[in-house]
Design an enzyme around this catalytic site. Structure first.
Site, mmCIF file in Angstrom:
data_model
loop_
_atom_site.group_PDB
_atom_site.id
_atom_site.type_symbol
_atom_site.label_atom_id
_atom_site.label_comp_id
_atom_site.label_asym_id
_atom_site.label_seq_id
_atom_site.Cartn_x
_atom_site.Cartn_y
_atom_site.Cartn_z
ATOM 1 N N HIS A 76 0.829 -1.209 0.000
ATOM 2 C CA HIS A 76 0.000 0.000 0.000
ATOM 3 C C HIS A 76 0.861 1.256 0.000
ATOM 4 C CE1 HIS A 76 -3.667 -2.329 1.816
ATOM 5 N NE2 HIS A 76 -3.272 -2.794 0.640
ATOM 6 N N HIS A 232 -8.853 -1.587 -5.880
ATOM 7 C CA HIS A 232 -7.846 -1.935 -4.879
ATOM 8 C C HIS A 232 -6.800 -2.890 -5.462
ATOM 9 C CE1 HIS A 232 -6.094 -2.308 -0.916
ATOM 10 N NE2 HIS A 232 -5.884 -3.569 -1.245
ATOM 11 N N ASP A 236 -2.733 -2.625 -5.608
ATOM 12 C CA ASP A 236 -1.796 -3.666 -5.170
ATOM 13 C C ASP A 236 -0.788 -4.000 -6.261
ATOM 14 O OD1 ASP A 236 -2.827 -3.959 -2.630
ATOM 15 O OD2 ASP A 236 -3.982 -5.770 -3.081
ATOM 16 N N HIS A 259 -0.865 -11.294 -5.395
ATOM 17 C CA HIS A 259 0.499 -10.834 -5.102
ATOM 18 C C HIS A 259 1.528 -11.792 -5.703
ATOM 19 C CE1 HIS A 259 -0.389 -7.347 -2.738
ATOM 20 N NE2 HIS A 259 -1.175 -8.023 -1.936
#
Length: 279
Positions: A76, A232, A236, A259
């Site tokens: 973030h 969001h 990321d 991720h």
């Protein structure tokens, strides 16, 4: 030209997964240093650059460093740093995880705005791509193409109708990120909470630090945008992209990003791209 921040800025909070109270401190850095994390609570201060070879974890967050010296949930802050075009920065933290705040990128955008900008008389490096490529990791798929500016597109596809299929797209600038993505919060499902806590995650999670969903509805808040989930995930992806250590001039189209998938994509991009000085 490369940039750092003009003055030190601080932010306190609690780590989402560790539950540890931490103080984050952003400090100006010398030209060419890059983004470096420092664990100030260690008997000997541990220092680690924000680079792909320092990544040691990617489950639900990105982790740099190993064991008790690592720093978790860095994505973030790093998204806000990339959007602001900050090249050199020292990030001091007195615990094992960055604060989650409200689960969005906005507190870090505000912190960088408070810190201001300072130019270095040194060229910035960019990563350019000569031809497109595609890469997959599990369900995550990425197409990376040459582009004049950094542009990201993310598409999610969940079986749960509360999310379903949704997309977000952004040409990355500080202003566009602040307006379009910074307020987008992390999210999870009620059914995931107990299993994740059993694995030692979500120790610091509250109803104020994420969007909590059932299969059919958001249960704890009101969405800031209908596609807040995709926005969001786009943020990321931008945060994980910071680990390249250079600013890529590419377009990345991501389907079901994670991720782990983001990091696989970044490693492929690092191999395929070439570095140029911007002058």
């Amino acid at each position: 030209m490369r940039q750092t921040i003009a003055r030190t800025a601080e932010l306190g909070g609690v780590g989402l997964h560790t539950g540890c109270a931490v103080q984050l401190r952003l400090v100006p850095a010398a030209a060419g240093q890059g983004i470096v994390f420092r664990r100030t609570d260690r008997p000997v201060v541990e220092t680690m650059p924000a680079t792909l070879d320092q990544v040691t974890g990617s489950e639900r967050r990105t982790v740099l460093g190993s064991g008790p010296a690592g720093v978790a949930t860095v994505e973030h802050l790093l998204a806000a740093v990339v959007a602001a075009e900050i090249d050199d920065l020292t990030v001091e933290v007195d615990g094992p995880e960055l604060p989650i705040c409200d689960g969005s990128f906005a507190p870090f955008v505000a912190l960088l705005q408070e810190a201001g900008r300072a130019a270095h008389h040194r060229s910035r490096r960019s990563l350019l791509l000569d031809r497109a490529f595609e890469v997959s990791d599990g369900e995550s798929r990425y197409r990376v193409e040459p582009a004049a500016r950094l542009r990201l597109k993310v598409t999610l596809e969940h079986s749960e109708p509360v999310i379903g299929r949704q997309s977000a797209e952004l040409t990355v600038t500080a202003a566009a990120f602040a307006l379009y993505c910074a307020g987008a919060r992390t999210y999870g499902f009620e059914a995931e909470v107990a299993p994740l806590r059993a694995r030692g995650l979500l120790a610091g999670a509250t109803l104020d630090s994420a969007i909590l969903c059932s299969a059919t509805a958001v249960v704890n808040t009101t969405l800031r945008w209908p596609n807040e989930f995709a926005r969001h995930k786009l943020g990321d992806l931008l945060g994980d992209l910071a680990l390249l250590g250079v600013r890529p001039r590419v377009r990345i189209t991501a389907e079901r990003p994670s991720h782990r998938g983001n990091l696989t994509c970044m490693r492929s991009l690092a191999r395929a791209g070439r570095i140029e000085e911007d002058g």
